[in-house]
Enzyme design. Structure first.
Site, PDB file in Angstrom:
ATOM      1  N   CYS A  77      -7.256   5.404  -7.395  1.00 39.32           N
ATOM      2  CA  CYS A  77      -6.632   5.936  -6.190  1.00 39.32           C
ATOM      3  C   CYS A  77      -6.691   7.452  -6.214  1.00 39.32           C
ATOM      4  O   CYS A  77      -6.309   8.074  -7.205  1.00 39.32           O
ATOM      5  CB  CYS A  77      -5.179   5.466  -6.092  1.00 39.32           C
TER       6      CYS A  77
ATOM      7  N   CYS B  94       0.858  -1.187   0.000  1.00 37.30           N
ATOM      8  CA  CYS B  94       0.000   0.000   0.000  1.00 37.30           C
ATOM      9  C   CYS B  94       0.896   1.239   0.000  1.00 37.30           C
ATOM     10  O   CYS B  94       1.280   1.733   1.059  1.00 37.30           O
ATOM     11  CB  CYS B  94      -0.908  -0.033   1.231  1.00 37.30           C
TER      12      CYS B  94
END
Length: 423
Positions: free
Chosen positions: A353, A159
């Site tokens: 994102c 991540c």
């Protein structure tokens, strides 16, 4: 009638509970089990870590909001999953039987894989609410006597977006305080290049993020294998593209936030045949366990292979849009199973994102997540910061009020000028 138990009450578990309640007849019972009694909006933790948010703004008590919708809630850790006996064994020794189990636990933070890493040792984390609050407390002390800062991601991390976010937010906050000139910053990452993001890059992410780091006076080390952390010093082996040692670094710091690698939580990882060696749940295209047909899983806790092999191990991220579609697929597939119909709903392998950068931001779209892609798109602008703030506010509203509108599909994609994503 069926009893559906949801293990984990985060960005996957809470929407799952509300969507199941909205879709299924009230004769079916729904119970949410979570180790703590509050929901936290994890994407806001970078803001909390510099004081731009507080606990009250980005969290709320779970029980009253679930119980008013007829959803039971148990605030206890799960010690064991008896997958063959269809039950959870809770910390107080009680047993909770289920007909269907939905696993949305998120990850275990594997700080122990790098000696000296983690909030209990020498580096901070923004992966949990308590960790972000601890980071802010130490940041306030750091501001009194600033010095070098190291931000980034450990070997095996998957991540990377929040690491970039925190770098730029940290930078922006120091500039506002007119202290940036006293803080040399280094971005240390296991990615093979800046902008890899665990996705093999998205569009011009490499050149754009390199440019942003340069413009903000942030140095970087890629292919970085952090080997240990001592108080005030990080030891990093920088590898070349073939995996050979390129350079050894001993980096001093007064403040460091390093995202850890993830593993599956112990209770889930301990179920025979449920998970891969890292403890992530192995699921089929319908989000269902490959061994246990009444167990489903969504979010960070599921097994997704890396996009590509890298000199330092990196994983593939699971973004908000992916998690939202995984949850919706599970809900529809449980409803189908209850009706005696086959599973047909599938989650998305598309990645979206929204990365905040303090006063601006970057949006990435990878369709599908694993290359080659039909779409590899990115845009930068202040509107991304505004979109992320709006997403935070609406998600909190949604979790308190039980609406099951798909946030990304209805709002985020349209703000990006995209009506729909299909792989």
């Amino acid at each position: 009638m069926a009893h559906i138990v949801i293990l984990g009450a985060g960005i996957g578990g809470m929407p799952a509970a509300h969507e199941l309640r909205n879709m299924l007849d009230r004769s079916h019972r729904i119970t949410v089990v979570n180790a703590v009694d509050y929901f936290q909006f994890v994407p806001s933790n970078p803001w909390l870590s510099v004081g731009w948010r507080d606990r009250k703004t980005i969290s709320f008590p779970i029980r009253p909001y679930l119980e008013k919708r007829g959803i039971a809630f148990i605030a206890q850790p799960v010690m064991t999953i008896d997958a063959t006996g269809n039950a959870l064994l809770l910390a107080d020794g009680s047993r909770l039987d289920y007909d269907y189990l939905v696993i949305t636990t998120g990850p275990k933070l594997a700080f122990e894989e790098v000696p000296g890493a983690g909030p209990a040792a020498n580096t901070h984390s923004i992966c949990a609410l308590d960790h972000a609050e601890q980071a802010f407390a130490d940041y306030q002390q750091f501001l009194k006597d600033p010095g070098p800062a190291i931000i980034g991601a450990m070997p095996g991390a998957s991540c990377f977006g929040p690491a970039y976010e925190f770098s730029f937010i940290f930078n922006a906050d120091l500039r506002r305080r007119k202290l940036r000139n006293k803080v040399p910053m280094t971005y240390v990452t296991s990615e093979p290049y800046i902008g890899h993001l665990g996705l093999g890059g998205v569009g011009d992410s490499k050149s754009m993020l390199e440019s942003e780091l340069r413009q903000n006076d942030i140095k970087w080390i890629t292919n970085a294998k952090v080997t240990r952390v001592e108080p005030g010093k990080m030891f990093v082996t920088e590898l070349d593209e073939h995996g050979g040692v390129k350079k050894e670094h001993e980096l001093p710091f007064k403040f460091s936030m390093m995202l850890p690698a993830f593993r599956g939580v112990d209770a889930v990882a301990g179920v025979e045949g449920l998970c891969n060696p890292r403890g992530f749940v192995l699921v089929d295209e319908y989000q269902r366990s490959k061994k246990y047909r009444n167990i489903f899983a969504a979010g960070v806790c599921i097994a997704i292979p890396p996009v590509e092999a890298t000199p330092v191990p990196t994983g593939a991220p699971k973004t908000g849009y992916m998690i939202e579609t995984m949850v919706t697929a599970i809900v529809h597939n449980i409803a189908a199973d209850l009706a005696g119909q086959p599973a047909t709903a599938k989650g998305s392998w598309n990645a979206i994102c929204l990365a905040d950068m303090g006063e601006t931001g970057v949006a990435f779209v990878a369709l599908p997540q694993i290359p080659p892609r039909n779409v590899a798109w990115m845009k930068k602008g202040k509107w991304v910061h505004v979109a992320k703030v709006a997403y935070e506010k609406y998600f909190m509203y949604k979790m308190k009020n039980g609406t099951s509108e798909p946030i990304y599909e209805k709002y985020i994609l349209k703000s990006l000028g995209i009506e729909r994503l299909e792989s």
